[in-house]
Scaffold this motif. Sequence first.
Motif, PDB file in Angstrom:
ATOM      1  N   HIS A 133       7.717  -0.779   1.131  1.00 49.28           N
ATOM      2  CA  HIS A 133       6.388  -0.257   0.800  1.00 49.28           C
ATOM      3  C   HIS A 133       6.034   1.001   1.579  1.00 49.28           C
ATOM      4  O   HIS A 133       4.917   1.452   1.537  1.00 49.28           O
ATOM      5  CB  HIS A 133       5.327  -1.341   1.038  1.00 49.28           C
ATOM      6  CG  HIS A 133       5.599  -2.592   0.267  1.00 49.28           C
ATOM      7  ND1 HIS A 133       5.611  -2.619  -1.106  1.00 49.28           N
ATOM      8  CD2 HIS A 133       5.913  -3.845   0.665  1.00 49.28           C
ATOM      9  CE1 HIS A 133       5.906  -3.845  -1.524  1.00 49.28           C
ATOM     10  NE2 HIS A 133       6.096  -4.604  -0.463  1.00 49.28           N
ATOM     11  N   GLY A 138       2.992   6.722  -2.643  1.00 50.34           N
ATOM     12  CA  GLY A 138       2.128   5.680  -3.196  1.00 50.34           C
ATOM     13  C   GLY A 138       2.855   4.703  -4.094  1.00 50.34           C
ATOM     14  O   GLY A 138       2.229   3.888  -4.766  1.00 50.34           O
ATOM     15  N   ARG A 139       4.172   4.782  -4.137  1.00 48.52           N
ATOM     16  CA  ARG A 139       4.919   3.820  -4.950  1.00 48.52           C
ATOM     17  C   ARG A 139       5.781   2.944  -4.033  1.00 48.52           C
ATOM     18  O   ARG A 139       5.900   3.215  -2.837  1.00 48.52           O
ATOM     19  CB  ARG A 139       5.778   4.553  -5.983  1.00 48.52           C
ATOM     20  CG  ARG A 139       4.911   5.369  -6.955  1.00 48.52           C
ATOM     21  CD  ARG A 139       5.744   6.195  -7.913  1.00 48.52           C
ATOM     22  NE  ARG A 139       6.226   5.449  -9.071  1.00 48.52           N
ATOM     23  CZ  ARG A 139       5.498   5.131 -10.128  1.00 48.52           C
ATOM     24  NH1 ARG A 139       4.214   5.468 -10.181  1.00 48.52           N
ATOM     25  NH2 ARG A 139       6.020   4.484 -11.144  1.00 48.52           N
ATOM     26  N   SER A 140       6.342   1.878  -4.605  1.00 46.67           N
ATOM     27  CA  SER A 140       7.231   1.021  -3.814  1.00 46.67           C
ATOM     28  C   SER A 140       8.672   1.307  -4.202  1.00 46.67           C
ATOM     29  O   SER A 140       8.967   1.539  -5.379  1.00 46.67           O
ATOM     30  CB  SER A 140       6.935  -0.458  -4.090  1.00 46.67           C
ATOM     31  OG  SER A 140       5.669  -0.804  -3.571  1.00 46.67           O
ATOM     32  N   GLY A 141       9.558   1.273  -3.204  1.00 45.21           N
ATOM     33  CA  GLY A 141      10.983   1.472  -3.465  1.00 45.21           C
ATOM     34  C   GLY A 141      11.672   0.111  -3.551  1.00 45.21           C
ATOM     35  O   GLY A 141      11.391  -0.785  -2.768  1.00 45.21           O
ATOM     36  N   ILE A 142      12.567  -0.029  -4.535  1.00 44.94           N
ATOM     37  CA  ILE A 142      13.227  -1.310  -4.742  1.00 44.94           C
ATOM     38  C   ILE A 142      14.741  -1.169  -4.521  1.00 44.94           C
ATOM     39  O   ILE A 142      15.394  -0.324  -5.135  1.00 44.94           O
ATOM     40  CB  ILE A 142      12.985  -1.838  -6.179  1.00 44.94           C
ATOM     41  CG1 ILE A 142      11.492  -1.876  -6.501  1.00 44.94           C
ATOM     42  CG2 ILE A 142      13.631  -3.211  -6.356  1.00 44.94           C
ATOM     43  CD1 ILE A 142      10.693  -2.862  -5.689  1.00 44.94           C
TER      44      ILE A 142
ATOM     45  N   TYR B  88      14.899   2.333  -6.688  1.00 50.44           N
ATOM     46  CA  TYR B  88      14.087   2.394  -7.898  1.00 50.44           C
ATOM     47  C   TYR B  88      12.628   2.439  -7.445  1.00 50.44           C
ATOM     48  O   TYR B  88      12.218   1.613  -6.634  1.00 50.44           O
ATOM     49  CB  TYR B  88      14.303   1.151  -8.761  1.00 50.44           C
ATOM     50  CG  TYR B  88      15.703   1.021  -9.309  1.00 50.44           C
ATOM     51  CD1 TYR B  88      16.058   1.613 -10.517  1.00 50.44           C
ATOM     52  CD2 TYR B  88      16.680   0.321  -8.601  1.00 50.44           C
ATOM     53  CE1 TYR B  88      17.350   1.503 -11.022  1.00 50.44           C
ATOM     54  CE2 TYR B  88      17.976   0.208  -9.098  1.00 50.44           C
ATOM     55  CZ  TYR B  88      18.302   0.800 -10.310  1.00 50.44           C
ATOM     56  OH  TYR B  88      19.579   0.703 -10.792  1.00 50.44           O
ATOM     57  N   LEU B  89      11.863   3.394  -7.954  1.00 46.02           N
ATOM     58  CA  LEU B  89      10.444   3.452  -7.578  1.00 46.02           C
ATOM     59  C   LEU B  89       9.595   2.790  -8.656  1.00 46.02           C
ATOM     60  O   LEU B  89       9.805   2.993  -9.848  1.00 46.02           O
ATOM     61  CB  LEU B  89       9.986   4.893  -7.368  1.00 46.02           C
ATOM     62  CG  LEU B  89      10.623   5.655  -6.209  1.00 46.02           C
ATOM     63  CD1 LEU B  89       9.813   6.912  -5.903  1.00 46.02           C
ATOM     64  CD2 LEU B  89      10.757   4.794  -4.963  1.00 46.02           C
ATOM     65  N   VAL B  90       8.655   1.965  -8.189  1.00 49.85           N
ATOM     66  CA  VAL B  90       7.780   1.229  -9.114  1.00 49.85           C
ATOM     67  C   VAL B  90       6.345   1.356  -8.614  1.00 49.85           C
ATOM     68  O   VAL B  90       6.121   1.698  -7.456  1.00 49.85           O
ATOM     69  CB  VAL B  90       8.172  -0.261  -9.181  1.00 49.85           C
ATOM     70  CG1 VAL B  90       9.594  -0.427  -9.673  1.00 49.85           C
ATOM     71  CG2 VAL B  90       7.985  -0.929  -7.824  1.00 49.85           C
ATOM     72  N   PRO B  91       5.374   1.046  -9.475  1.00 54.74           N
ATOM     73  CA  PRO B  91       3.988   1.055  -9.001  1.00 54.74           C
ATOM     74  C   PRO B  91       3.850   0.162  -7.777  1.00 54.74           C
ATOM     75  O   PRO B  91       4.476  -0.896  -7.702  1.00 54.74           O
ATOM     76  CB  PRO B  91       3.203   0.479 -10.191  1.00 54.74           C
ATOM     77  CG  PRO B  91       4.058   0.789 -11.379  1.00 54.74           C
ATOM     78  CD  PRO B  91       5.481   0.714 -10.897  1.00 54.74           C
ATOM     79  N   LYS B  92       3.049   0.612  -6.842  1.00 56.04           N
ATOM     80  CA  LYS B  92       2.972  -0.077  -5.554  1.00 56.04           C
ATOM     81  C   LYS B  92       2.498  -1.523  -5.686  1.00 56.04           C
ATOM     82  O   LYS B  92       1.523  -1.807  -6.363  1.00 56.04           O
ATOM     83  CB  LYS B  92       2.030   0.671  -4.618  1.00 56.04           C
ATOM     84  CG  LYS B  92       2.123   0.153  -3.199  1.00 56.04           C
ATOM     85  CD  LYS B  92       1.865   1.281  -2.219  1.00 56.04           C
ATOM     86  CE  LYS B  92       2.197   0.853  -0.817  1.00 56.04           C
ATOM     87  NZ  LYS B  92       2.375   1.986   0.060  1.00 56.04           N
ATOM     88  N   VAL B  93       3.230  -2.405  -5.032  1.00 57.10           N
ATOM     89  CA  VAL B  93       2.804  -3.809  -4.980  1.00 57.10           C
ATOM     90  C   VAL B  93       2.675  -4.180  -3.520  1.00 57.10           C
ATOM     91  O   VAL B  93       3.565  -3.911  -2.735  1.00 57.10           O
ATOM     92  CB  VAL B  93       3.842  -4.745  -5.622  1.00 57.10           C
ATOM     93  CG1 VAL B  93       3.608  -4.866  -7.095  1.00 57.10           C
ATOM     94  CG2 VAL B  93       5.248  -4.294  -5.312  1.00 57.10           C
ATOM     95  N   ILE B  94       1.532  -4.742  -3.176  1.00 59.76           N
ATOM     96  CA  ILE B  94       1.353  -5.170  -1.789  1.00 59.76           C
ATOM     97  C   ILE B  94       1.040  -6.641  -1.788  1.00 59.76           C
ATOM     98  O   ILE B  94       0.238  -7.105  -2.592  1.00 59.76           O
ATOM     99  CB  ILE B  94       0.238  -4.366  -1.095  1.00 59.76           C
ATOM    100  CG1 ILE B  94       0.675  -2.908  -1.034  1.00 59.76           C
ATOM    101  CG2 ILE B  94      -0.014  -4.911   0.300  1.00 59.76           C
ATOM    102  CD1 ILE B  94      -0.307  -2.016  -0.344  1.00 59.76           C
ATOM    103  N   GLU B  95       1.693  -7.353  -0.897  1.00 62.97           N
ATOM    104  CA  GLU B  95       1.479  -8.802  -0.834  1.00 62.97           C
ATOM    105  C   GLU B  95       0.103  -9.115  -0.303  1.00 62.97           C
ATOM    106  O   GLU B  95      -0.373  -8.461   0.598  1.00 62.97           O
ATOM    107  CB  GLU B  95       2.538  -9.431   0.060  1.00 62.97           C
ATOM    108  CG  GLU B  95       3.899  -9.323  -0.563  1.00 62.97           C
ATOM    109  CD  GLU B  95       4.962 -10.029   0.273  1.00 62.97           C
ATOM    110  OE1 GLU B  95       4.748 -10.198   1.488  1.00 62.97           O
ATOM    111  OE2 GLU B  95       5.987 -10.380  -0.299  1.00 62.97           O
TER     112      GLU B  95
END
Lengths: 478, 95
Positions: A133, A138-142, B88-95
């Motif tokens: 995170h 502003g995005r999350s890396g997977i 891979y970038l995705v829309p932010k997810v926060i726990e």
Amino acid sequence: MEWETVIGLEIHAQLATKSKIFSGASTAYGAAPNTQACAIDLGLPGVLPVLNRDAVRMAAMLGLAIGAEVARRSVFARKNYFYPDLPKGYQISQYELPVVGKGQLTIDLDDGSSKVIGITRAHLEEDAGKSLHEDFHGRSGIDLNRAGTPLLEIVSEPDMRSAKEAVAYMKKLHQLVVYLGICDGNMQEGSFRCDANVSVRPKGDPKFGTRAEIKNLNSFRFVERAIEFEIERQIDLIESGGKVVQETRLYDPDQGETRSMRGKEEANDYRYFPDPDLLPLVLDDAFIDAARAALPELPDVKKQRFTEQYGLSAYDAGVLTTSRALANHYEATVAALGGEPKLCANWVMGDFSAFLNKDNRDIANSPVDAAQLAGLLRRLQDRTISGKIAKEVFEAMWAGEGDADAIIEKRGLRQITDTSAIEKVIDDAIAANPDQLAQYRAGKDKLFGFFVGQVMKLSKGKANPQQVNDLLMEKLKG
Amino acid sequence: MSLGPAEVAKIAHLARLAIRDEDVPAYARNLSAILELVAQMDAADTTGVAPMAHPLNMAQRLRPDAAAEPDRRERFQAIAPQVEAGLYLVPKVIE
């Protein structure tokens, strides 16, 4: 009011396979992101999972080691939830029919007693990927390298009554999976992690209280602290008129507290159903017999054997059987020396282990092997050197100066056992300290130690200590 | 067993499906019909009948543990909407 704590643990052990549970991608730790995530791990359309035989064999080994029934027939199920590091939208796990049934593990407590902890089940499942995170605009890396890594989830009965018992159970299970060679046990890398279910109830109450689940505890210390904190939180809450709610909490090691993960509750509706991509897992006698044949001597059995075969105390046997590598090193040392199991135990647990720790090495990388250690102990045994000198020789061996005999020769450390030579040194020591002699003879017995010190100093530590004692006693009498 | 509008909405949410309000009654009817069919089958006496997972009653085949998949990150990421530093970038997810 007196409260009783009830704890059950769910432990995820990452199985030590080379490839993933349902794909041929590598499970090696530390690769560049997404270089070990194939089409199956990514959940691309049209792929099919194929089960890894070794993952199943390892699960069966754990089952046999905890005295559990290994299921002849078990079923994989889909656990449905949405999270970006789970590309398929479901995790393949086992639900109603797990591969390992009820078993048990005996833990040793601080007071020397032991307690049997029930294990409800163990099932195979795949791990998810990792979400990062940090700053990606502003995005999350997977990173999906971890997606599909085989896990064995081992679920205990709510049999533990304190944080200490929970840690003892976790340590015992950790030791077992590492012994079995089915998990590398590396907690920093997440190979062995734990969720704890904690509740409290008035002592004597047969009903369980409402439990909270603490997630992702990846060290023994965190497990203990998180549970201690949670027990106190729940008791405070109830005593001040509140109610514990069933929820998932995260442990924050920096603050030393657990915190609610609100909003995740509804996600607990996982809608499990049998995975139509996977047929039932059927294990025949041959498979289970092969798993049984692959079992090493288990820690408790080895410990018991050490006390019987080598006459060691339960404590020594426990320390020496902490790991297979240490136990093997000990046994190889005894074999090379041809006896003296207690002497070998003292050295393997003492200087040898201390030097390993100091250098942060494991036994496989020890500069001193069992035969070399036995070579040193042989010189101690035949009184070529004293215990004090042996420590000096060991240090030199550790530094790579060669075998014990070579070091003893090179440094001239051979112990002086010739009585006349020792008497000569004693005479010198007495002659050099007439005042102390007079005081000693006037009744100041404490000065005996002073003279021993002088003699050892003059002999550069090489005089045999027992002989020095005996001869000095005589000489000082005058 | 029959489903009401609230249950349909919940199932749709769990499956992350957007459905129109006017379609809810139809979904409720159709899903209920499926559950009724299952209930009918449930009424059959299956005592002593082993569940069958496959028409040919096969068991799961196992593969040897070998890391055989090559790294195809570039090909996979070529079709991803957004990637950076191999991720891979995705829309932010926060726990």
